[in-house]
Design an enzyme around this catalytic site. Sequence first.
Site, short mmCIF file in Angstrom:
data_model
loop_
_atom_site.label_atom_id
_atom_site.label_comp_id
_atom_site.label_asym_id
_atom_site.label_seq_id
_atom_site.Cartn_x
_atom_site.Cartn_y
_atom_site.Cartn_z
N ASP A 15 0.89 -1.00 -0.01
CA ASP A 15 -0.06 -0.10 0.07
C ASP A 15 0.84 1.32 0.01
OD1 ASP A 15 -1.55 2.10 0.66
OD2 ASP A 15 -2.66 1.07 2.50
N ASN A 29 -7.22 12.26 -10.82
CA ASN A 29 -8.00 12.50 -12.24
C ASN A 29 -7.89 14.13 -12.28
OD1 ASN A 29 -10.11 14.26 -10.47
ND2 ASN A 29 -10.75 11.96 -9.85
N VAL A 38 -6.07 4.33 -5.78
CA VAL A 38 -5.20 4.75 -5.01
C VAL A 38 -5.53 6.13 -4.74
CG1 VAL A 38 -3.64 5.41 -6.92
CG2 VAL A 38 -2.62 4.65 -4.81
N ASP A 39 -6.09 6.82 -5.23
CA ASP A 39 -6.43 8.80 -5.17
C ASP A 39 -7.14 8.62 -4.07
OD1 ASP A 39 -6.67 11.12 -5.42
OD2 ASP A 39 -8.12 10.95 -7.24
N GLY A 124 -5.67 0.87 -13.13
CA GLY A 124 -6.90 0.27 -12.57
C GLY A 124 -8.04 0.57 -13.43
N VAL A 125 -8.90 1.70 -12.69
CA VAL A 125 -10.26 2.14 -13.28
C VAL A 125 -9.84 2.71 -14.64
CG1 VAL A 125 -12.09 3.98 -13.28
CG2 VAL A 125 -11.36 2.60 -11.40
P1 ADP Z 1 -6.23 4.73 -12.55
O1 ADP Z 1 -7.54 5.65 -12.55
O2 ADP Z 1 -5.01 5.94 -12.80
O3 ADP Z 1 -6.56 3.63 -13.35
P2 ADP Z 1 -6.61 3.63 -10.09
O4 ADP Z 1 -6.46 4.14 -8.61
O5 ADP Z 1 -7.96 2.93 -10.32
O6 ADP Z 1 -6.01 4.68 -10.95
O7 ADP Z 1 -5.34 2.24 -10.22
C1 ADP Z 1 -4.07 2.65 -10.32
C2 ADP Z 1 -3.35 1.43 -9.60
O8 ADP Z 1 -3.27 1.67 -8.25
C3 ADP Z 1 -3.99 0.11 -9.83
O9 ADP Z 1 -2.96 -0.81 -10.18
C4 ADP Z 1 -4.55 -0.39 -8.55
O10 ADP Z 1 -4.36 -1.80 -8.20
C5 ADP Z 1 -3.53 0.43 -7.72
N1 ADP Z 1 -3.66 0.72 -5.98
C6 ADP Z 1 -5.16 0.91 -5.60
N2 ADP Z 1 -4.79 1.33 -4.37
C7 ADP Z 1 -3.44 1.27 -4.14
C8 ADP Z 1 -2.55 1.51 -2.95
N3 ADP Z 1 -3.24 1.88 -1.63
N4 ADP Z 1 -1.26 1.57 -2.80
C9 ADP Z 1 -0.64 1.37 -4.17
N5 ADP Z 1 -1.47 0.90 -5.21
C10 ADP Z 1 -2.68 1.01 -5.05
#
Ligand code: ADP
Length: 178
Positions: A15, A29, A38-39, A124-125
């Site tokens: 994390d 975003n 992650v945001d 991710g999203v």
């Molecule tokens: P995006 O909208 O840029 O795709 P996301 O947050 O949906 O961003 O995902 C980006 C990456 O961050 C994904 O690989 C997701 O698994 C990862 N992620 C989500 N939460 C965490 C966290 N707490 N620490 C590290 N990576 C994370």
Amino acid sequence: MKAEGSERLKVVQGDITTLTVDAIVNAANSSLLGGGGVDGAIHRAAGPELLAECRTLGGCATGDAKISRGYRLPARHVIHTVGPVWRGGAAGEAELLASCYRRSLELAAAAGIATVAFPCISTGVYGYPPEPACAIAVDTCRSFLGEHALPREVIFVCFGRRDYELYRAALVQGEGAP
Ligand code: ADP
């Protein structure tokens, strides 16, 4: 013998909000006002002061980055970057993703930051396929580090096991590079 850039690239699984580094990068975003993934995790861990500072930053274009303080995070700074949404690969996604890594590193260098941790931006999203995203992340950071003294170290923080294995393989591959 490891290539110069490679010794300064690391991968960990976990994390990103728990890392004690000079800066963590947020896959934000363009509003910079928070979101999921992650945001959301970064804003929850940093506290409402982060959102208050983000409101003053005027948003962020895709492929660009902005820097803020880290507030309640163990990291001193957050570098917010906006990755491209995957639209099939012919909409400039690769250039925009590379730009996210480069602009984040430029801001880090300008702020005198030694250690930066990146999540897997856009995978991710935003739907960017993990393999090409990993190749762009590693290539862009390796070439930046080859040309700059700061940041001294870049850590790729992979949330899942699959991403962790991808990055490990990509970093090992680069060790033989000139
Ligand atoms: P995006 O909208 O840029 O795709 P996301 O947050 O949906 O961003 O995902 C980006 C990456 O961050 C994904 O690989 C997701 O698994 C990862 N992620 C989500 N939460 C965490 C966290 N707490 N620490 C590290 N990576 C994370």
